[in-house]
Design a protein around this motif. Sequence first.
Motif, PDB file in Angstrom:
ATOM      1  N   SER A 284     -22.862 -15.160  -1.792  1.00 11.17           N
ATOM      2  CA  SER A 284     -22.756 -16.455  -1.948  1.00 11.17           C
ATOM      3  C   SER A 284     -21.863 -16.759  -3.280  1.00 11.17           C
ATOM      4  N   ARG A 285     -21.491 -15.492  -4.093  1.00 12.54           N
ATOM      5  CA  ARG A 285     -20.739 -15.807  -5.207  1.00 12.54           C
ATOM      6  C   ARG A 285     -19.320 -16.133  -5.297  1.00 12.54           C
ATOM      7  N   LYS A 286     -18.824 -16.884  -5.909  1.00 12.60           N
ATOM      8  CA  LYS A 286     -17.293 -17.435  -6.058  1.00 12.60           C
ATOM      9  C   LYS A 286     -16.337 -16.408  -5.876  1.00 12.60           C
ATOM     10  N   ASP A 287     -16.538 -15.418  -7.109  1.00 16.07           N
ATOM     11  CA  ASP A 287     -15.688 -14.559  -7.234  1.00 16.07           C
ATOM     12  C   ASP A 287     -15.555 -13.694  -5.832  1.00 16.07           C
ATOM     13  N   VAL A 288     -16.769 -13.209  -5.375  1.00 13.08           N
ATOM     14  CA  VAL A 288     -16.755 -12.713  -4.327  1.00 13.08           C
ATOM     15  C   VAL A 288     -16.060 -13.224  -3.003  1.00 13.08           C
ATOM     16  N   ARG A 289     -16.291 -14.336  -2.963  1.00 14.38           N
ATOM     17  CA  ARG A 289     -15.766 -15.118  -1.556  1.00 14.38           C
ATOM     18  C   ARG A 289     -14.170 -15.133  -1.972  1.00 14.38           C
ATOM     19  N   LEU A 290     -13.636 -15.388  -3.080  1.00 16.77           N
ATOM     20  CA  LEU A 290     -12.213 -15.236  -3.398  1.00 16.77           C
ATOM     21  C   LEU A 290     -11.621 -14.104  -2.888  1.00 16.77           C
ATOM     22  N   VAL A 291     -12.105 -13.043  -3.232  1.00 17.69           N
ATOM     23  CA  VAL A 291     -11.657 -11.562  -2.929  1.00 17.69           C
ATOM     24  C   VAL A 291     -11.572 -11.314  -1.503  1.00 17.69           C
ATOM     25  N   ALA A 292     -12.762 -11.663  -0.898  1.00 17.30           N
ATOM     26  CA  ALA A 292     -13.047 -11.506   0.399  1.00 17.30           C
ATOM     27  C   ALA A 292     -11.940 -12.251   1.161  1.00 17.30           C
TER      28      ALA A 292
ATOM     29  N   LEU B 220      -9.965   0.040   6.005  1.00 17.31           N
ATOM     30  CA  LEU B 220      -8.824  -0.638   5.802  1.00 17.31           C
ATOM     31  C   LEU B 220      -8.835  -1.781   4.782  1.00 17.31           C
ATOM     32  N   ARG B 221      -9.978  -2.506   4.905  1.00 17.60           N
ATOM     33  CA  ARG B 221      -9.988  -3.588   4.000  1.00 17.60           C
ATOM     34  C   ARG B 221     -10.365  -3.377   2.532  1.00 17.60           C
ATOM     35  N   GLN B 222     -11.234  -2.242   2.366  1.00 16.66           N
ATOM     36  CA  GLN B 222     -11.582  -1.965   1.222  1.00 16.66           C
ATOM     37  C   GLN B 222     -10.997  -0.818   0.371  1.00 16.66           C
ATOM     38  N   GLY B 223      -9.966  -0.082   1.284  1.00 16.18           N
ATOM     39  CA  GLY B 223      -9.227   0.854   0.605  1.00 16.18           C
ATOM     40  C   GLY B 223      -9.897   2.197   0.348  1.00 16.18           C
ATOM     41  N   ILE B 224     -10.864   2.564   1.225  1.00 18.00           N
ATOM     42  CA  ILE B 224     -12.064   3.650   0.829  1.00 18.00           C
ATOM     43  C   ILE B 224     -11.588   4.589   2.240  1.00 18.00           C
ATOM     44  N   SER B 225     -11.446   5.992   2.037  1.00 22.23           N
ATOM     45  CA  SER B 225     -11.259   6.715   3.038  1.00 22.23           C
ATOM     46  C   SER B 225     -12.048   6.778   4.211  1.00 22.23           C
ATOM     47  N   LEU B 226     -11.868   6.946   5.310  1.00 24.58           N
ATOM     48  CA  LEU B 226     -12.722   6.637   6.456  1.00 24.58           C
ATOM     49  C   LEU B 226     -13.845   7.910   6.307  1.00 24.58           C
ATOM     50  N   SER B 227     -13.478   9.150   6.196  1.00 20.92           N
ATOM     51  CA  SER B 227     -14.434  10.155   6.126  1.00 20.92           C
ATOM     52  C   SER B 227     -15.428   9.918   5.094  1.00 20.92           C
ATOM     53  N   TYR B 228     -14.989   9.680   4.084  1.00 16.25           N
ATOM     54  CA  TYR B 228     -15.967   9.286   2.968  1.00 16.25           C
ATOM     55  C   TYR B 228     -17.031   8.415   3.275  1.00 16.25           C
ATOM     56  N   LEU B 229     -16.448   7.324   3.784  1.00  9.21           N
ATOM     57  CA  LEU B 229     -17.359   6.145   4.016  1.00  9.21           C
ATOM     58  C   LEU B 229     -18.366   6.743   5.173  1.00  9.21           C
ATOM     59  N   GLU B 230     -18.154   7.598   6.128  1.00 13.06           N
ATOM     60  CA  GLU B 230     -19.067   8.350   6.817  1.00 13.06           C
ATOM     61  C   GLU B 230     -20.081   9.010   6.229  1.00 13.06           C
ATOM     62  N   GLN B 231     -19.856   9.697   5.273  1.00 13.49           N
ATOM     63  CA  GLN B 231     -20.608  10.549   4.496  1.00 13.49           C
ATOM     64  C   GLN B 231     -21.703   9.692   3.437  1.00 13.49           C
ATOM     65  N   LEU B 232     -20.870   8.467   3.143  1.00 19.92           N
ATOM     66  CA  LEU B 232     -21.729   7.535   2.397  1.00 19.92           C
ATOM     67  C   LEU B 232     -22.745   6.872   3.291  1.00 19.92           C
ATOM     68  N   PHE B 233     -22.429   6.603   4.291  1.00 20.81           N
ATOM     69  CA  PHE B 233     -23.181   5.538   5.618  1.00 20.81           C
ATOM     70  C   PHE B 233     -24.302   6.692   6.209  1.00 20.81           C
ATOM     71  N   ALA B 234     -24.076   7.842   6.278  1.00 19.57           N
ATOM     72  CA  ALA B 234     -24.809   8.891   6.559  1.00 19.57           C
ATOM     73  C   ALA B 234     -26.134   8.578   5.908  1.00 19.57           C
TER      74      ALA B 234
ATOM     75  N   GLY C 166      -4.496  -2.221  -7.492  1.00 19.41           N
ATOM     76  CA  GLY C 166      -3.598  -3.057  -8.239  1.00 19.41           C
ATOM     77  C   GLY C 166      -4.415  -4.288  -8.354  1.00 19.41           C
ATOM     78  N   THR C 167      -5.385  -4.716  -7.331  1.00 23.02           N
ATOM     79  CA  THR C 167      -5.980  -5.900  -7.266  1.00 23.02           C
ATOM     80  C   THR C 167      -7.519  -5.709  -7.453  1.00 23.02           C
ATOM     81  N   THR C 168      -8.135  -6.868  -7.471  1.00 24.56           N
ATOM     82  CA  THR C 168      -9.505  -6.739  -7.876  1.00 24.56           C
ATOM     83  C   THR C 168     -10.488  -6.288  -6.572  1.00 24.56           C
ATOM     84  N   CYS C 169     -11.386  -5.241  -6.900  1.00 24.70           N
ATOM     85  CA  CYS C 169     -12.238  -5.083  -5.840  1.00 24.70           C
ATOM     86  C   CYS C 169     -13.175  -6.007  -5.577  1.00 24.70           C
TER      87      CYS C 169
END
Lengths: 165, 165
Positions: free
Chosen positions: A131-139, A33-47, B101-104
């Motif tokens: 700890s990066r500013k740009d990451v915290r902002l997007v998060a 939901l948060r990252q806009g990645i399909s659940l099933s694809y995530l399952e494959q990556l996390f395997a 549309g937004t920054t990842c």
Amino acid sequence: MRLTTKGRYAVTAMLDLALHSDNGPVSLADISLRQGISLSYLEQLFAKLRKQTLVSSVRGPGGGYRLSRANDQIFVAQIVDAVNESVDATGCKGKNDCQSGTTCLTHHLWCDLSDQIHDFLSQISLAQLVSRKDVRLVAQRQENEQLVHAGEIDQSSKINAELLN
Amino acid sequence: MRLTTKGRYAVTAMLDLALHSDNGPVSLADISLRQGISLSYLEQLFAKLRKQTLVSSVRGPGGGYRLSRANDQIFVAQIVDAVNESVDATGCKGKNDCQSGTTCLTHHLWCDLSDQIHDFLSQISLAQLVSRKDVRLVAQRQENEQLVHAGEIDQSSKINAELLN
DNA sequence: TATTTAACCAAGTACTTTACTAGGTTATTT
DNA sequence: AAATAACCTAGTAAAGTACTTGGTTAAATA
């Protein structure tokens, strides 16, 4: 080299995990939901991430994934390596058989580049990214969006709960 | 990032060109033989290299391609850029619209990596590659192989020439 | 002037990878 | 017992890669 959406998705998902690891395991549904990645694809990556012991899983309700090591002990290069075969700019995986069994003209150049990229990504840990500013902002933005979505449901359920009293 | 066989082929072909540019233009047929790349594929790559004015062409017999600038004024990054769209590790080509549309989350990380790779490949000229020991070694081997192949034909034609006298 | 050479061009294709969908099973909590 | 979420397998649309086929055009050579 092999550095596509696949590796980007993996790093993004792992960073999401690192950002939300305070309150127990994180479910792939949440990351999806948060990252806009399909659940099933995530399952494959996390395997694959699990096979490389970068994450550990907890099954059942309230379950999900946890980083198997501390923030500062997991590096971007390891994540990319886990989902792709390798971070390698050469076509022969360093085997020197690029041109029908022999070394191609530019073999060493791509070896140098591979080292360069690997060194760069090996120095960046999840802790550094967190700890990066740009990451915290997007998060922050993503959490707000999630609250808005969840809020609509929560509000109606709160209203329903009030009506029941 | 987009750094596959395509870019490797292009750099290899351009380096071959740089190595054999002493005696007039180099035909794609020669490059094809020496580097084991299909002629038609080379034509497609050189169409793009020509558009980016990295090479100029001479048509007709004895024709071929020439570097349009000096050895030390053509850089690997330019070659890779010419055949792919871009050397870019981000998914959004730096447009910040990676996630609907937004920054990842990891956008800035991939920007940094792109810069890193681009800087590295921008510093390496064809002249530098030509002077490298490993390149000269492979080039030497390829020329020997070519002489063996051509030698068979040359020998028979020499014999034929002698028989005619 | 005819022939050869080699650039130039367009269309199509086998193959691989990516990102995803569909449809399950298994383990754990409530 | 029901719900949750990991875990697993197979299939697939779309895109990109590397290549083939079959030409046309321009220039040198015989």
